[in-house]
Write an enzyme that holds these catalytic residues in place. Structure first.
Site, PDB file in Angstrom:
ATOM      1  N   LYS A   9      18.247 -20.626 -29.954  1.00  0.00           N
ATOM      2  CA  LYS A   9      18.052 -21.906 -29.276  1.00  0.00           C
ATOM      3  C   LYS A   9      17.312 -22.889 -30.202  1.00  0.00           C
ATOM      4  O   LYS A   9      16.801 -22.496 -31.260  1.00  0.00           O
ATOM      5  CB  LYS A   9      17.271 -21.667 -27.983  1.00  0.00           C
ATOM      6  N   TYR A  49      25.434 -23.164 -18.900  1.00  0.00           N
ATOM      7  CA  TYR A  49      24.399 -22.835 -17.921  1.00  0.00           C
ATOM      8  C   TYR A  49      24.802 -23.189 -16.490  1.00  0.00           C
ATOM      9  O   TYR A  49      23.933 -23.395 -15.639  1.00  0.00           O
ATOM     10  CB  TYR A  49      23.090 -23.537 -18.300  1.00  0.00           C
ATOM     11  N   ASN A 112      12.299 -19.724 -25.187  1.00  0.00           N
ATOM     12  CA  ASN A 112      12.257 -18.279 -25.428  1.00  0.00           C
ATOM     13  C   ASN A 112      13.192 -17.840 -26.553  1.00  0.00           C
ATOM     14  O   ASN A 112      13.622 -16.693 -26.613  1.00  0.00           O
ATOM     15  CB  ASN A 112      12.516 -17.511 -24.123  1.00  0.00           C
ATOM     16  N   HIS A 115      19.335 -16.756 -26.618  1.00  0.00           N
ATOM     17  CA  HIS A 115      20.148 -16.401 -25.455  1.00  0.00           C
ATOM     18  C   HIS A 115      21.002 -15.185 -25.807  1.00  0.00           C
ATOM     19  O   HIS A 115      21.524 -15.095 -26.916  1.00  0.00           O
ATOM     20  CB  HIS A 115      21.081 -17.562 -25.088  1.00  0.00           C
ATOM     21  N   GLU A 126      31.521 -16.449 -22.240  1.00  0.00           N
ATOM     22  CA  GLU A 126      30.740 -17.256 -23.177  1.00  0.00           C
ATOM     23  C   GLU A 126      31.377 -17.275 -24.564  1.00  0.00           C
ATOM     24  O   GLU A 126      31.402 -18.319 -25.223  1.00  0.00           O
ATOM     25  CB  GLU A 126      29.302 -16.733 -23.227  1.00  0.00           C
TER      26      GLU A 126
HETATM   27  P1  IDP Z   1      17.878 -15.219 -19.704  1.00  0.00           P
HETATM   28  O1  IDP Z   1      18.071 -16.228 -20.816  1.00  0.00           O
HETATM   29  O2  IDP Z   1      16.732 -14.280 -20.012  1.00  0.00           O
HETATM   30  O3  IDP Z   1      19.161 -14.513 -19.305  1.00  0.00           O
HETATM   31  P2  IDP Z   1      18.130 -16.815 -17.263  1.00  0.00           P
HETATM   32  O4  IDP Z   1      17.457 -16.489 -15.976  1.00  0.00           O
HETATM   33  O5  IDP Z   1      19.619 -16.645 -17.352  1.00  0.00           O
HETATM   34  O6  IDP Z   1      17.353 -16.029 -18.429  1.00  0.00           O
HETATM   35  O7  IDP Z   1      17.772 -18.341 -17.583  1.00  0.00           O
HETATM   36  C1  IDP Z   1      18.431 -19.042 -18.608  1.00  0.00           C
HETATM   37  C2  IDP Z   1      17.425 -19.819 -19.408  1.00  0.00           C
HETATM   38  O8  IDP Z   1      16.845 -20.827 -18.590  1.00  0.00           O
HETATM   39  C3  IDP Z   1      16.218 -18.999 -19.884  1.00  0.00           C
HETATM   40  O9  IDP Z   1      16.479 -18.273 -21.057  1.00  0.00           O
HETATM   41  C4  IDP Z   1      15.174 -20.068 -20.085  1.00  0.00           C
HETATM   42  O10 IDP Z   1      15.364 -20.759 -21.318  1.00  0.00           O
HETATM   43  C5  IDP Z   1      15.490 -21.012 -18.935  1.00  0.00           C
HETATM   44  N1  IDP Z   1      14.685 -20.697 -17.751  1.00  0.00           N
HETATM   45  C6  IDP Z   1      14.866 -19.696 -16.871  1.00  0.00           C
HETATM   46  N2  IDP Z   1      13.951 -19.700 -15.902  1.00  0.00           N
HETATM   47  C7  IDP Z   1      13.155 -20.767 -16.158  1.00  0.00           C
HETATM   48  C8  IDP Z   1      12.008 -21.318 -15.513  1.00  0.00           C
HETATM   49  O11 IDP Z   1      11.530 -20.819 -14.479  1.00  0.00           O
HETATM   50  N3  IDP Z   1      11.463 -22.421 -16.101  1.00  0.00           N
HETATM   51  C9  IDP Z   1      11.946 -22.988 -17.230  1.00  0.00           C
HETATM   52  N4  IDP Z   1      13.029 -22.486 -17.869  1.00  0.00           N
HETATM   53  C10 IDP Z   1      13.628 -21.400 -17.350  1.00  0.00           C
END
Ligand code: IDP
Length: 151
Positions: A9, A49, A112, A115, A126
């Protein structure tokens, strides 16, 4: 062999962690079969997304993913989807265990770093969304003779 979609990312690119992240996937024994750097359009971000549309963090997530370049990749290996998810650790870097990419290198739930597809089905979708068929290479990795016990 299974394929999975991985994206470094904007925070990973900006922090200079592309090499570190690729190195960890390579060391695990996964095979890189596609890679490109791109500035993500709003349309691609929204499609990628789509499952999160309507959630409170969705607008911020789209802004984040389109804010700077990303590195999109396809990796192949035995149980590649689950293996990559384990290497990444859980979504929130603060909760991710040391030894995982997020546990070692991230400390936020949104920023984080990486992805990784969450199931073989979403991996297929994807990969098709981000790569054309002719951007994916079928190549023989000679390391695999020493990675997998094929009897
Ligand atoms: P993942 O990437 O670990 O599969 P997902 O729940 O699919 O997590 O969420 C996609 C992305 O959305 C996350 O990697 C993160 O960047 C963002 N995200 C998820 N939950 C939150 C939140 O509560 N606050 C802000 N960003 C979030």
């Amino acid at each position: 062999m299974e394929r999975t979609f991985v994206m470094v990312k904007p925070d990973g690119v900006q922090r200079g962690l592309v090499g570190e992240i690729i190195a960890r996937l390579e060391r695990k024994g996964l095979k890189l079969v596609g890679l490109k750097m791109l500035q993500v359009s709003e349309e691609l971000a929204r499609r990628h997304y789509a499952v999160h549309e309507g959630k409170p963090f969705f607008p911020g997530l789209i802004r984040f993913i389109t804010s700077a370049p990303v590195v999109a990749m396809v990796w192949e290996g035995r149980e590649a989807v689950a293996v990559v998810r384990n290497l990444l650790g859980p979504t929130d870097g603060a909760k991710a265990a040391p030894g995982t990419i997020r546990g070692d290198l991230a400390n936020d739930i949104g920023f984080n770093l990486v992805h990784g597809s969450d199931s073989p089905e979403s991996a297929r979708q994807e990969i098709a969304l981000w790569f054309r068929q002719d951007e994916l290479l079928d190549w023989e990795n000679h390391r695999e003779a020493w990675l997998y016990d094929r009897g």
